[in-house]
Design a protein around this motif. Structure first.
Motif, PDB file in Angstrom:
ATOM      1  N   ALA A  33       0.844  -1.168   0.013  1.00  0.00           N
ATOM      2  CA  ALA A  33      -0.059  -0.063   0.090  1.00  0.00           C
ATOM      3  C   ALA A  33       0.739   1.118  -0.121  1.00  0.00           C
ATOM      4  N   ASP A  34       1.739   1.242   0.595  1.00  0.00           N
ATOM      5  CA  ASP A  34       2.871   2.398   0.956  1.00  0.00           C
ATOM      6  C   ASP A  34       3.413   2.583  -0.400  1.00  0.00           C
ATOM      7  N   GLU A  35       3.942   1.457  -1.070  1.00  0.00           N
ATOM      8  CA  GLU A  35       4.758   1.564  -2.256  1.00  0.00           C
ATOM      9  C   GLU A  35       3.702   2.059  -3.530  1.00  0.00           C
ATOM     10  N   LEU A  36       2.550   1.670  -3.226  1.00  0.00           N
ATOM     11  CA  LEU A  36       1.613   2.279  -4.394  1.00  0.00           C
ATOM     12  C   LEU A  36       1.000   3.722  -4.096  1.00  0.00           C
ATOM     13  N   SER A  37       1.266   4.054  -2.942  1.00  0.00           N
ATOM     14  CA  SER A  37       0.926   5.647  -2.716  1.00  0.00           C
ATOM     15  C   SER A  37       1.818   6.497  -3.123  1.00  0.00           C
ATOM     16  N   GLU A  38       3.099   5.833  -2.847  1.00  0.00           N
ATOM     17  CA  GLU A  38       4.627   6.798  -3.076  1.00  0.00           C
ATOM     18  C   GLU A  38       4.598   6.767  -4.655  1.00  0.00           C
ATOM     19  N   LYS A  39       4.277   5.571  -5.313  1.00  0.00           N
ATOM     20  CA  LYS A  39       4.060   5.666  -6.753  1.00  0.00           C
ATOM     21  C   LYS A  39       3.331   6.557  -7.463  1.00  0.00           C
ATOM     22  N   ALA A  40       1.994   6.463  -6.778  1.00  0.00           N
ATOM     23  CA  ALA A  40       1.039   7.306  -7.379  1.00  0.00           C
ATOM     24  C   ALA A  40       1.237   8.896  -6.966  1.00  0.00           C
ATOM     25  N   VAL A  41       1.963   9.480  -6.083  1.00  0.00           N
ATOM     26  CA  VAL A  41       2.196  10.648  -5.854  1.00  0.00           C
ATOM     27  C   VAL A  41       3.470  11.045  -6.963  1.00  0.00           C
ATOM     28  N   HIS A  42       4.390  10.132  -7.237  1.00  0.00           N
ATOM     29  CA  HIS A  42       5.419  10.301  -7.912  1.00  0.00           C
ATOM     30  C   HIS A  42       4.879  10.459  -9.431  1.00  0.00           C
ATOM     31  N   ASP A  43       3.914   9.476 -10.069  1.00  0.00           N
ATOM     32  CA  ASP A  43       3.377   9.604 -11.181  1.00  0.00           C
ATOM     33  C   ASP A  43       2.588  10.983 -11.594  1.00  0.00           C
ATOM     34  N   VAL A  44       1.942  11.583 -10.766  1.00  0.00           N
ATOM     35  CA  VAL A  44       1.155  12.650 -10.931  1.00  0.00           C
ATOM     36  C   VAL A  44       2.030  13.621 -12.101  1.00  0.00           C
ATOM     37  N   HIS A  45       3.310  13.959 -11.701  1.00  0.00           N
ATOM     38  CA  HIS A  45       4.025  14.743 -12.555  1.00  0.00           C
ATOM     39  C   HIS A  45       4.848  14.010 -13.580  1.00  0.00           C
ATOM     40  N   THR A  46       4.988  12.923 -13.557  1.00  0.00           N
ATOM     41  CA  THR A  46       6.004  12.286 -14.418  1.00  0.00           C
ATOM     42  C   THR A  46       5.149  11.069 -15.302  1.00  0.00           C
ATOM     43  N   LYS A  47       3.928  11.180 -15.358  1.00  0.00           N
ATOM     44  CA  LYS A  47       3.207   9.974 -15.929  1.00  0.00           C
ATOM     45  C   LYS A  47       3.837  10.022 -17.494  1.00  0.00           C
ATOM     46  N   GLU A  48       3.623   8.826 -18.153  1.00  0.00           N
ATOM     47  CA  GLU A  48       3.965   8.655 -19.135  1.00  0.00           C
ATOM     48  C   GLU A  48       2.831   9.224 -20.376  1.00  0.00           C
ATOM     49  N   ILE A  49       3.524   9.592 -21.431  1.00  0.00           N
ATOM     50  CA  ILE A  49       2.386  10.092 -22.430  1.00  0.00           C
ATOM     51  C   ILE A  49       2.396   9.113 -23.655  1.00  0.00           C
ATOM     52  N   ASP A  50       1.275   8.940 -24.155  1.00  0.00           N
ATOM     53  CA  ASP A  50       1.014   8.044 -25.316  1.00  0.00           C
ATOM     54  C   ASP A  50       1.571   8.710 -26.733  1.00  0.00           C
ATOM     55  N   LEU A  51       2.572   8.320 -27.218  1.00  0.00           N
ATOM     56  CA  LEU A  51       3.198   8.838 -28.417  1.00  0.00           C
ATOM     57  C   LEU A  51       2.310   8.471 -29.686  1.00  0.00           C
ATOM     58  N   VAL A  52       1.668   7.310 -29.610  1.00  0.00           N
ATOM     59  CA  VAL A  52       1.075   6.826 -30.920  1.00  0.00           C
ATOM     60  C   VAL A  52      -0.430   7.364 -30.841  1.00  0.00           C
ATOM     61  N   ASN A  53      -1.137   7.477 -29.711  1.00  0.00           N
ATOM     62  CA  ASN A  53      -2.606   7.997 -29.855  1.00  0.00           C
ATOM     63  C   ASN A  53      -2.516   9.319 -29.060  1.00  0.00           C
ATOM     64  N   ARG A  54      -2.088  10.347 -29.755  1.00  0.00           N
ATOM     65  CA  ARG A  54      -2.140  11.781 -29.174  1.00  0.00           C
ATOM     66  C   ARG A  54      -3.221  12.358 -28.906  1.00  0.00           C
ATOM     67  N   ASP A  55      -4.587  11.909 -29.144  1.00  0.00           N
ATOM     68  CA  ASP A  55      -5.855  12.425 -29.157  1.00  0.00           C
ATOM     69  C   ASP A  55      -6.630  11.462 -28.401  1.00  0.00           C
ATOM     70  N   PRO A  56      -6.465  11.080 -27.257  1.00  0.00           N
ATOM     71  CA  PRO A  56      -7.185   9.813 -26.738  1.00  0.00           C
ATOM     72  C   PRO A  56      -8.599  10.346 -26.280  1.00  0.00           C
ATOM     73  N   LYS A  57      -8.921  11.595 -26.104  1.00  0.00           N
ATOM     74  CA  LYS A  57     -10.149  11.924 -25.795  1.00  0.00           C
ATOM     75  C   LYS A  57     -10.897  12.636 -27.056  1.00  0.00           C
TER      76      LYS A  57
END
Length: 178
Positions: A33-57
Motif C-alpha cells: 500500500a505504501d509503495e503504491l501511494s508513493e508511486k501514485a504521488v510520484h506519477d502525477v508529474h511524470t506520467k508517461e504520455i502515449d506517443l501513438v494516440n495523441r488525442d485519446p479523448k
C-alpha cells in the motif's frame, strides 16, 4: 507466482495469475500500500504520455481531420491528368504534414507554456475564489430560505387553505342547448 499453463476446468489454456499480496487496487499488506501511494504521488508529474494516440479523448476529431479529398475534388467529367492529380495529392499531404511540424516546433513549447499558465490561473481561481464564494452563498441562502419558508408556512398556508375551502363547495355543470 502464477499457475502453470495447464487447461482450466472452463477449458481455457491460460488462467489468470494469482497474486499473494492482493490486487493492485486493494493491497493486502502495508508495504505494498505504501509503495503504491508513493508511486501514485510520484506519477502525477511524470506520467508517461502515449506517443501513438495523441488525442485519446478525441478533442480535435471534428476540426483538424482534413484530407486532400475534403479540400480538393474533381467532379465527374472534369478530371485533370492522373499525374497532376497524384502530384497535387502528394504536395498537399506532404506540405500539410511538414508545415504543421515546423509550426509546432517553433510555437509548440511557447503555446504550451501560455496554456499551462492560463489553466493554472483558471484552476487557482476556481479552487481559491469561485468554489468558496459559491459555498458561502449557499450557506447564507440556506439561512434565508429557512426564514422565507417559515414566513410562507405561517402566513400564506392558512390563507390559501381558507380560500380553497371557500371555493371547494362550488360545483360547475355544463349543459349543451340545442
Amino acid at each position: 507466482p502464477s499457475r502453470s499453463p495447464s487447461p482450466s476446468p472452463q477449458g481455457f489454456l491460460y488462467t489468470a495469475p494469482i497474486r499473494e499480496q492482493g490486487n493492485i487496487y486493494k493491497p493486502n499488506n502495508k508495504m505494498m500500500a505504501d509503495e503504491l501511494s508513493e508511486k501514485a504521488v510520484h506519477d502525477v508529474h511524470t506520467k508517461e504520455i502515449d506517443l501513438v494516440n495523441r488525442d485519446p479523448k478525441h478533442l480535435n476529431d471534428d476540426v483538424v481531420k482534413i484530407d486532400f479529398e475534403d479540400v480538393i475534388a474533381e467532379p465527374e467529367g472534369t478530371h485533370s491528368f492522373d499525374g497532376i492529380w497524384k502530384a497535387s495529392f502528394t504536395t498537399f499531404t506532404v506540405t500539410k504534414y511538414w508545415f504543421y511540424r515546423l509550426l509546432s516546433a517553433i510555437f509548440g513549447i511557447p503555446m504550451a507554456l501560455i496554456w499551462g499558465i492560463y489553466f493554472a490561473i483558471l484552476s487557482f481561481l476556481h479552487i481559491w475564489a469561485v468554489v468558496p464564494c459559491i459555498r458561502s452563498y449557499l450557506i447564507e441562502i440556506q439561512c434565508i430560505s429557512r426564514v422565507y419558508s417559515i414566513c410562507i408556512h405561517t402566513f400564506c398556508d392558512p390563507l390559501f387553505e381558507a380560500i380553497g375551502k371557500m371555493f371547494s363547495s362550488i360545483r360547475a355543470t355544463v349543459r349543451k342547448e340545442i
